[in-house]
Design a protein around this motif. Structure first.
Motif, PDB file in Angstrom:
ATOM      1  N   MET A   1       0.842  -1.199   0.000  1.00 51.31           N
ATOM      2  CA  MET A   1       0.000   0.000   0.000  1.00 51.31           C
ATOM      3  C   MET A   1       0.874   1.244   0.000  1.00 51.31           C
ATOM      4  O   MET A   1       1.929   1.264   0.612  1.00 51.31           O
ATOM      5  N   ARG A   2       0.394   2.265  -0.681  1.00 49.15           N
ATOM      6  CA  ARG A   2       1.158   3.507  -0.675  1.00 49.15           C
ATOM      7  C   ARG A   2       0.866   4.271   0.615  1.00 49.15           C
ATOM      8  O   ARG A   2      -0.239   4.216   1.149  1.00 49.15           O
TER       9      ARG A   2
ATOM     10  N   GLU B   1       1.729  -6.435   5.237  1.00 50.42           N
ATOM     11  CA  GLU B   1       1.489  -5.050   5.657  1.00 50.42           C
ATOM     12  C   GLU B   1       0.589  -4.973   6.886  1.00 50.42           C
ATOM     13  O   GLU B   1       0.657  -4.021   7.663  1.00 50.42           O
TER      14      GLU B   1
ATOM     15  N   THR C   1       5.992   3.908   0.073  1.00 45.27           N
ATOM     16  CA  THR C   1       5.098   2.810   0.450  1.00 45.27           C
ATOM     17  C   THR C   1       5.047   2.717   1.967  1.00 45.27           C
ATOM     18  O   THR C   1       5.946   3.188   2.667  1.00 45.27           O
TER      19      THR C   1
END
Ligand code: AMP
Length: 592
Positions: free
Chosen positions: A1-2, A37, A109
């Motif tokens: 994910m950014r 993440e 990120t």
């Protein structure tokens, strides 16, 4: 994910105080994350890098972070600091300063930012301050203005999105368990034995609820402690335990959960699951000597003891050893300690938490070869009030604060993180006709007048309501503070002061300063009464009415061993109120 996607969600989380909205935002976030993440984002969202018990300190000082901001913006340090002082938040300041420079953000990120933040946290030793400044400056340089705002707040330890463990557990239950009650309970149970939301989330992401089966009690990872209910008298205690209970001395010290591996260093965790190993070097040495079969996880209460007479010394003594990092040699001499063990959670590779108390205690007794510093808590099984009273009196005579009654029932297993009538505490104060003390959370402060002008004069106190996950006021306490305590208040409260009523605080009063629920202190009062102003246990006794403590006074004791959610609960306050009603009706109906 950014990273930019994450901070967008943070913006929305910050804008709401509604638990349901927060949950929905978190569910949306969780669903967009990869397995790797997920833990990182859950830690980050609570202002952490790793589970809390690992104790990783992030806190960069304002002045240090300001240096990074200066480097990233090209402005002189004093200018940045002056800006930050006027906005009150270096995060907002950096956002504004970077906007002026039309910095774009460079596709950071979440994983990348997490790595950088870890590097900052881990930098230690000579030259580490410069490294931190430099690394943060490089990160800020690559951030968009909004990204920079959150990065700065994060390193300052001031992220404060209001995302609490309970809300994350709710969100996980929706994301991976269809939001059912059973799923929520299973997820919370896994969290209670691991104290690691990242680990729980990853197991869920891998194989939904089945994944939770991988989470076991493990040496080195603290278990959330089992808690006790209270009762007004010993007859009531015995009645609740069907006429027969194990009574133990209730030692007045610090709760310690000791993790003793097969080989390697012992770890000690406090009631709040902080790693307190370094504070008690003598226990680290003695525990492996006392515990034959390892690995093991045991629990006990650590008290200070007079080595000449073997008498237990008052709580004030042991509290001097808490948090101490220096002079440990001298402290060990001056304040010798003894750990009285009362429970066994893991023996060898077998979890004991699903065993009833008599089995756990029998195993504990077999496992431990007592030393001067490691002993078993005194325990006796009683079947009538006279024996219970005699045991209680003995416990007081031996320097304890009362008794812990424990259920012998097969259901009396170790309930991690649970408070129930399996354990009931009965303390000396109850017998002195005073209402028991209440561990309240500070949620606001009032300016003092007269002699207290320029200082705080009173605090707004709340109890915790776990059903609603909120803090409900029950008194305004001004007495019991001596001059030193009053002088120290502003500094103690400063880090938690906020302009608006913090999320989850319920009261009809408006203090001069709101305080984020964090500090717990002990107050005592004359009685509990129904109140239109205080919101503790509102509606639980009478619609619209809450409970207030009359004539409250601070006992002088900060409960540093308790976090805000460990404070006295609204439900406990109701029990105290009811016991008081029962006692007074008993007194009035008694003949002269
Ligand atoms: P309180 O802090 O007043 O809510 O009382 C609960 C605490 O009593 C536990 O968290 C332990 O730290 C402490 N305690 C002292 N003796 C015992 C015992 N024999 N069994 C369980 N807890 C005990």
């Amino acid at each position: 994910m950014r990273f930019t996607e994450l901070v967008e969600v943070y913006g929305k989380l910050e804008a709401t105080t509604k638990r349901l909205e927060m949950r929905a935002l978190l569910v949306g976030l969780i669903e967009r994350l990869s397995i790797d993440e997920l833990p990182e984002v859950l830690y980050l969202s609570q202002g952490l890098l790793r589970p809390e018990y690992e104790g990783i300190e992030l806190g960069m000082a304002d002045s240090l972070a300001a240096k990074s901001v200066a480097l990233a913006t090209g402005l002189p340090d004093p200018e940045v600091l002056a800006e930050a002082r006027s906005s009150g938040d270096l995060g907002t300041t950096v956002e504004r300063l970077l906007e002026n420079r039309s910095s774009a953000g460079a596709g950071l990120t979440v994983a990348g930012v997490y790595q950088v933040l870890t590097k900052i946290a881990r930098a230690s030793g000579e030259g580490s301050q410069e490294t931190k400044v430099q690394v943060l400056a490089e990160l800020l340089h690559r951030c968009s203005p909004t990204e920079a705002k959150y990065a700065v707040r994060f390193v300052l330890g001031k992220l404060r999105l209001g995302v609490r463990e309970m809300t994350i557990l709710d969100a996980l239950a929706v994301a991976f368990g269809g939001g059912t009650k059973e799923a929520r309970a299973q997820i919370e149970a896994a969290f209670n034995v691991s104290s690691d939301l990242g680990l729980v989330a990853q197991a869920l992401a891998r194989s939904a609820l089945e994944g939770l089966g991988e989470i076991h009690l493990t040496v080195g990872r603290p278990v959330r402690p089992m808690l006790a209910e209270r009762s007004p008298d010993l007859a009531d205690v015995l009645k609740r335990m069907e006429g027969r209970a194990a009574l133990e001395y209730k030692y007045d010290g610090l709760r310690v959960q000791a993790h003793v591996p097969q080989d390697g260093p012992v770890k000690l965790f406090s009631r709040r699951l902080e790693d307190i190993s370094a504070q008690f070097p003598e226990l680290l040495v003695d525990l492996p000597k006392a515990i034959a079969r390892r690995p093991a996880i045991v629990e006990g209460e650590c008290v200070s003891i007079d080595p000449e007479t073997d008498e237990i010394r008052p709580f004030q003594e042991i509290s001097r050893r808490r948090g101490r990092k220096y002079d440990l040699e001298r402290m060990q001499q001056e304040i010798p300690v003894c750990l009285f063990l009362f429970d066994l959670l893991l023996e060898g590779d077998r979890s004991q938490i699903d065993e009833p108390l008599p089995e756990r205690r029998a195993h504990l007794a077999k496992l431990v070869r007592p030393t001067d510093r490691i002993r078993l808590a005194v325990q006796k099984v009683v079947e009538n009030v006279d024996d219970a009273q005699a045991f209680f009196d003995q416990s007081i005579a031996d320097g304890c604060e009362g008794v812990m009654a424990k259920s012998l029932d097969p259901g009396g297993t170790y309930h991690p993180g649970g408070r129930g009538f399996w354990w009931i505490k009965y303390k000396r104060e109850y017998t002195q006709g005073l209402a028991d003390s209440v561990d309240g959370v500070v949620v606001g402060a009032f300016h003092g007048k007269g002699r207290r002008g320029g200082k705080y004069g009173a605090l707004l106190m709340a109890v915790y309501n776990p059903d609603q996950d909120r803090y409900e006021s029950f008194c305004k306490v001004g007495s019991g503070f001596d001059d030193a305590a009053l002088d120290a208040l502003p500094k103690r409260l400063k880090p938690f002061e906020v302009d608006d009523r913090p999320e989850g605080v319920l009261t009809e009063l408006t203090p001069d300063r709101w305080i984020t629920p964090t500090l717990v202190l002990e107050v005592r009062g004359a009685e509990l009464s129904l109140s239109p102003i205080h919101r503790a246990a509102v509606d639980l006794i009478r619609p619209g009415a809450g409970l207030a403590l009359r004539f409250p006074r601070f006992t002088g004791r900060y409960r540093e061993d308790k976090g805000p959610t460990d404070a006295t609960t609204s439900q406990e306050l109701v029990a105290l109120y009811r016991s008081q009603v029962r006692q007074s009706s008993a007194t009035t109906s008694a003949p002269e």
